[in-house]
Design a protein around this motif. Structure first.
Motif, PDB file in Angstrom:
ATOM      1  N   ARG A  47       0.890  -1.306  -0.109  1.00  0.00           N
ATOM      2  CA  ARG A  47      -0.004   0.109   0.113  1.00  0.00           C
ATOM      3  C   ARG A  47       0.852   1.262   0.096  1.00  0.00           C
ATOM      4  N   PRO A  48       1.931   1.403   0.917  1.00  0.00           N
ATOM      5  CA  PRO A  48       2.718   2.778   0.930  1.00  0.00           C
ATOM      6  C   PRO A  48       3.521   2.748  -0.577  1.00  0.00           C
ATOM      7  N   HIS A  49       3.798   1.725  -1.179  1.00  0.00           N
ATOM      8  CA  HIS A  49       4.801   1.814  -2.327  1.00  0.00           C
ATOM      9  C   HIS A  49       3.706   2.200  -3.454  1.00  0.00           C
ATOM     10  N   HIS A  50       2.538   1.275  -3.560  1.00  0.00           N
ATOM     11  CA  HIS A  50       1.843   1.530  -4.847  1.00  0.00           C
ATOM     12  C   HIS A  50       0.539   2.249  -4.705  1.00  0.00           C
ATOM     13  N   VAL A  51      -0.204   2.403  -3.394  1.00  0.00           N
ATOM     14  CA  VAL A  51      -1.386   3.044  -3.642  1.00  0.00           C
ATOM     15  C   VAL A  51      -1.195   4.514  -3.197  1.00  0.00           C
ATOM     16  N   ILE A  52      -0.014   4.915  -2.480  1.00  0.00           N
ATOM     17  CA  ILE A  52       0.294   5.984  -1.920  1.00  0.00           C
ATOM     18  C   ILE A  52       1.366   6.717  -2.780  1.00  0.00           C
ATOM     19  N   MET A  53       2.756   5.981  -2.991  1.00  0.00           N
ATOM     20  CA  MET A  53       3.520   7.012  -3.577  1.00  0.00           C
ATOM     21  C   MET A  53       3.273   6.574  -4.974  1.00  0.00           C
ATOM     22  N   HIS A  54       3.142   5.683  -5.658  1.00  0.00           N
ATOM     23  CA  HIS A  54       2.960   5.536  -7.003  1.00  0.00           C
ATOM     24  C   HIS A  54       1.868   6.336  -7.548  1.00  0.00           C
ATOM     25  N   HIS A  55       0.628   6.251  -6.885  1.00  0.00           N
ATOM     26  CA  HIS A  55      -0.563   7.090  -7.651  1.00  0.00           C
ATOM     27  C   HIS A  55      -0.507   8.563  -7.119  1.00  0.00           C
ATOM     28  N   VAL A  56       0.075   8.790  -5.913  1.00  0.00           N
ATOM     29  CA  VAL A  56      -0.035  10.053  -5.666  1.00  0.00           C
ATOM     30  C   VAL A  56       0.947  10.801  -6.271  1.00  0.00           C
ATOM     31  N   TRP A 102      14.175  -0.788  -0.078  1.00  0.00           N
ATOM     32  CA  TRP A 102      14.049  -0.926   1.401  1.00  0.00           C
ATOM     33  C   TRP A 102      14.545   0.423   1.987  1.00  0.00           C
ATOM     34  N   PHE A 103      15.192   1.335   1.316  1.00  0.00           N
ATOM     35  CA  PHE A 103      15.636   2.579   1.878  1.00  0.00           C
ATOM     36  C   PHE A 103      14.918   3.786   1.150  1.00  0.00           C
ATOM     37  N   SER A 104      14.438   3.607  -0.072  1.00  0.00           N
ATOM     38  CA  SER A 104      13.850   4.855  -0.612  1.00  0.00           C
ATOM     39  C   SER A 104      12.575   4.886  -0.085  1.00  0.00           C
ATOM     40  N   LEU A 105      11.642   3.722   0.158  1.00  0.00           N
ATOM     41  CA  LEU A 105      10.438   3.924   0.867  1.00  0.00           C
ATOM     42  C   LEU A 105      10.265   4.513   2.321  1.00  0.00           C
ATOM     43  N   PRO A 106      11.056   4.411   3.013  1.00  0.00           N
ATOM     44  CA  PRO A 106      11.237   4.932   4.347  1.00  0.00           C
ATOM     45  C   PRO A 106      11.769   6.458   4.204  1.00  0.00           C
ATOM     46  N   ALA A 107      12.502   6.646   3.235  1.00  0.00           N
ATOM     47  CA  ALA A 107      12.855   8.119   2.940  1.00  0.00           C
ATOM     48  C   ALA A 107      11.727   8.931   2.370  1.00  0.00           C
ATOM     49  N   GLY A 147       9.471  11.153 -12.212  1.00  0.00           N
ATOM     50  CA  GLY A 147      10.705  10.811 -11.928  1.00  0.00           C
ATOM     51  C   GLY A 147      11.267  11.666 -10.786  1.00  0.00           C
ATOM     52  N   GLY A 148      11.837  10.808  -9.743  1.00  0.00           N
ATOM     53  CA  GLY A 148      12.471  11.761  -8.725  1.00  0.00           C
ATOM     54  C   GLY A 148      11.449  11.913  -7.584  1.00  0.00           C
ATOM     55  N   LEU A 149      10.331  11.569  -7.706  1.00  0.00           N
ATOM     56  CA  LEU A 149       9.311  11.529  -6.630  1.00  0.00           C
ATOM     57  C   LEU A 149       8.820  10.064  -6.392  1.00  0.00           C
ATOM     58  N   ASP A 150       8.316   9.622  -7.806  1.00  0.00           N
ATOM     59  CA  ASP A 150       7.867   8.215  -7.599  1.00  0.00           C
ATOM     60  C   ASP A 150       9.046   7.083  -7.817  1.00  0.00           C
ATOM     61  N   GLN A 151       9.375   6.486  -6.917  1.00  0.00           N
ATOM     62  CA  GLN A 151      10.622   5.740  -7.022  1.00  0.00           C
ATOM     63  C   GLN A 151      10.360   4.545  -7.882  1.00  0.00           C
ATOM     64  N   LYS A 198       7.564  12.873   2.832  1.00  0.00           N
ATOM     65  CA  LYS A 198       6.124  13.266   2.540  1.00  0.00           C
ATOM     66  C   LYS A 198       5.011  12.765   3.309  1.00  0.00           C
ATOM     67  N   ARG A 199       5.302  11.584   3.942  1.00  0.00           N
ATOM     68  CA  ARG A 199       4.109  10.873   4.928  1.00  0.00           C
ATOM     69  C   ARG A 199       4.918  10.702   6.255  1.00  0.00           C
ATOM     70  N   ARG A 200       4.970  11.344   7.198  1.00  0.00           N
ATOM     71  CA  ARG A 200       5.841  11.022   8.322  1.00  0.00           C
ATOM     72  C   ARG A 200       4.881   9.944   9.218  1.00  0.00           C
ATOM     73  N   ASP A 201       3.812   9.953   9.018  1.00  0.00           N
ATOM     74  CA  ASP A 201       2.655   8.730   9.437  1.00  0.00           C
ATOM     75  C   ASP A 201       2.923   7.512   9.059  1.00  0.00           C
ATOM     76  N   LEU A 202       3.543   7.479   7.931  1.00  0.00           N
ATOM     77  CA  LEU A 202       3.808   6.179   7.450  1.00  0.00           C
ATOM     78  C   LEU A 202       5.026   5.718   7.764  1.00  0.00           C
ATOM     79  N   LEU A 203       5.975   6.401   8.263  1.00  0.00           N
ATOM     80  CA  LEU A 203       7.273   5.950   8.392  1.00  0.00           C
ATOM     81  C   LEU A 203       7.514   4.874   9.576  1.00  0.00           C
ATOM     82  N   GLY A 204       6.866   5.097  10.479  1.00  0.00           N
ATOM     83  CA  GLY A 204       7.089   4.055  11.541  1.00  0.00           C
ATOM     84  C   GLY A 204       6.384   2.707  11.154  1.00  0.00           C
ATOM     85  N   PRO A 205       5.199   2.734  10.499  1.00  0.00           N
ATOM     86  CA  PRO A 205       4.562   1.375   9.920  1.00  0.00           C
ATOM     87  C   PRO A 205       5.559   0.664   8.997  1.00  0.00           C
TER      88      PRO A 205
END
Length: 393
Positions: free
Chosen positions: A160-169, A204-209, A174-178, A214-221
């Motif tokens: 979900r954070p990789h596809h639904v949030i990062m990719h679709h948002v 493994w590194f780019s998604l937490p970054a 390039g440079g925003l969507d990893q 962009k979404r600090r609420d997602l960093l912990g999960p």
């Protein structure tokens, strides 16, 4: 680069104009096939009337499981999850606990992937965009992304954070969507292999970054999910290296390749001068066999325009927006799917793809087959985003 020849901005702009409006340099001009609205409707009808194939078998209605659904139209997803619980989960547990033979492990992997991989991945996809179970059964919505996804090579909780949030948002920017395909020459196999390795290692590194920025609420999960993934693989490997290899490790390597090939194929054709136009950053595949197995995933332009649109409504919505597809010069292929397109791109079969393009209206109907090939070649070239500002259409 186009045809391995360096292009300046002026050359690329002229090539874009020729591709979009036609070039007078062709000696032989063959009209593109005139499919017309009736043909378009025929292909869409194939998708609308197809027997759903996302699951192998449905559980008896008397069990009342469909009453748990948030939307009764999502019964195919419920059936698929039940299929996986009844078939894949026991097999995976047996393999993790008992398997000492690589041949048996390979047999498990091949049989599970042949039967369920495509079905499961697209079930995961639709159930992450739209809740499957009612709010009072919210805990059941965690079943697919956390407990079942690792059996198909997707780390728990990271889809979900990789596809639904990062990719679709970020919408393939390039440079925003990893997972963006924009910086690459998209018919270059070396570029794709680098793209895959970057995801395989770098996610493994780019998604937490990304979450931190962009979404600090997602960093912990996100960090918890990554830690859990490594912990599960480590413990499983300590307990049974052979079982862990075929149930968890090889699936991750294989699925990461297939997922990235799928995303690369879906976003292979991007207009280098209008990458912010969603109609020109992906394409639709209609009337193709994959749509009955993938919740009409072929209507990818519509999915990016509105990722909350229910999969059953996509064919009808496509017909309703044909004028917009024509005006925006959107690509629509008939009778072939994303993987067919990806293979054709890497093997240089742009003429094959041009023969499967179906014009969306009178503007596109004027283009010849050679001009379609030229347009396809143009949209494979890298996008240099600093020239543009992302804007919503």
């Amino acid at each position: 680069h186009i045809d391995n020849v360096p292009l300046t901005d002026d050359h690329l702009h002229q090539h874009s104009m020729n591709a979009q409006h036609g070039s007078d340099k062709h000696v032989e001009v063959r009209p593109a096939p005139s499919h017309g609205l009736k043909a378009m409707q025929r292909y869409v009808t194939i998708d609308q009337q197809a027997t759903r194939g996302e699951y192998l078998f449905a559980l008896p209605a008397r069990l009342g499981l469909e009453q748990l659904l948030h939307d009764p139209r999502d019964a195919p997803a419920l059936h698929l999850i039940c299929n996986v619980l009844l078939l894949t989960v026991p097999s995976a547990l047996a393999c993790l606990i008992l398997c000492r033979s690589h041949w048996i492990g390979l047999l498990y992997l091949v049989s599970n992937y042949v039967v369920f991989l495509q079905r499961f991945m697209l079930t995961l996809h639709v159930t992450q965009h739209r809740r499957l179970f009612k709010a009072e059964y919210q805990s059941l919505n965690h079943l697919t992304p956390y407990l079942l996804s690792p059996l198909f090579g997707v780390p728990p909780g990271l889809y979900r954070p990789h596809h639904v949030i990062m990719h679709h948002v970020e919408d393939n920017v390039g440079g925003l969507d990893q997972s963006s395909t924009e910086p690459y020459q998209r018919d270059n196999l070396i570029h794709f292999l680098w793209y895959w390795v970057t995801y395989w290692v770098g996610a493994w590194f780019s998604l937490p970054a990304y979450a931190a920025a962009k979404r600090r609420d997602l960093l912990g999960p996100t960090l918890k999910s990554e830690t859990a993934a490594w912990l599960v693989v480590t413990l499983a490997t300590w307990f049974n290296p052979v079982g862990a290899l075929w149930v968890l490790i090889v699936p991750f390597m294989l699925s990461s390749f297939l997922l990235m090939f799928g995303n690369w194929s879906q976003h292979a054709f991007v207009d280098p001068y209008q990458p912010h136009d969603t109609y020109k950053s992906t394409y639709n595949c209609i009337g193709c066999p994959d749509n009955r197995l993938t919740y009409n995933d072929g209507y990818h332009i519509l999915h990016h325009l509105n990722s909350r649109l229910h999969w059953s409504q996509m064919p009808e919505q496509f017909l309703a927006t044909l004028p917009e597809h024509d005006v925006h010069d959107a690509l629509v292929f008939h009778s072939i799917g994303f993987f067919d397109v990806g293979v054709a791109v890497f093997t240089g079969r742009l003429s094959f793809l041009a023969r499967h393009v179906i014009p969306c209206g009178p503007l596109q109907a004027q283009r010849t087959q050679e001009q379609w090939v030229e347009l396809l070649r143009l949209r494979l070239s890298p996008v240099h985003r600093p020239r543009f500002e992302k804007k919503a259409l």
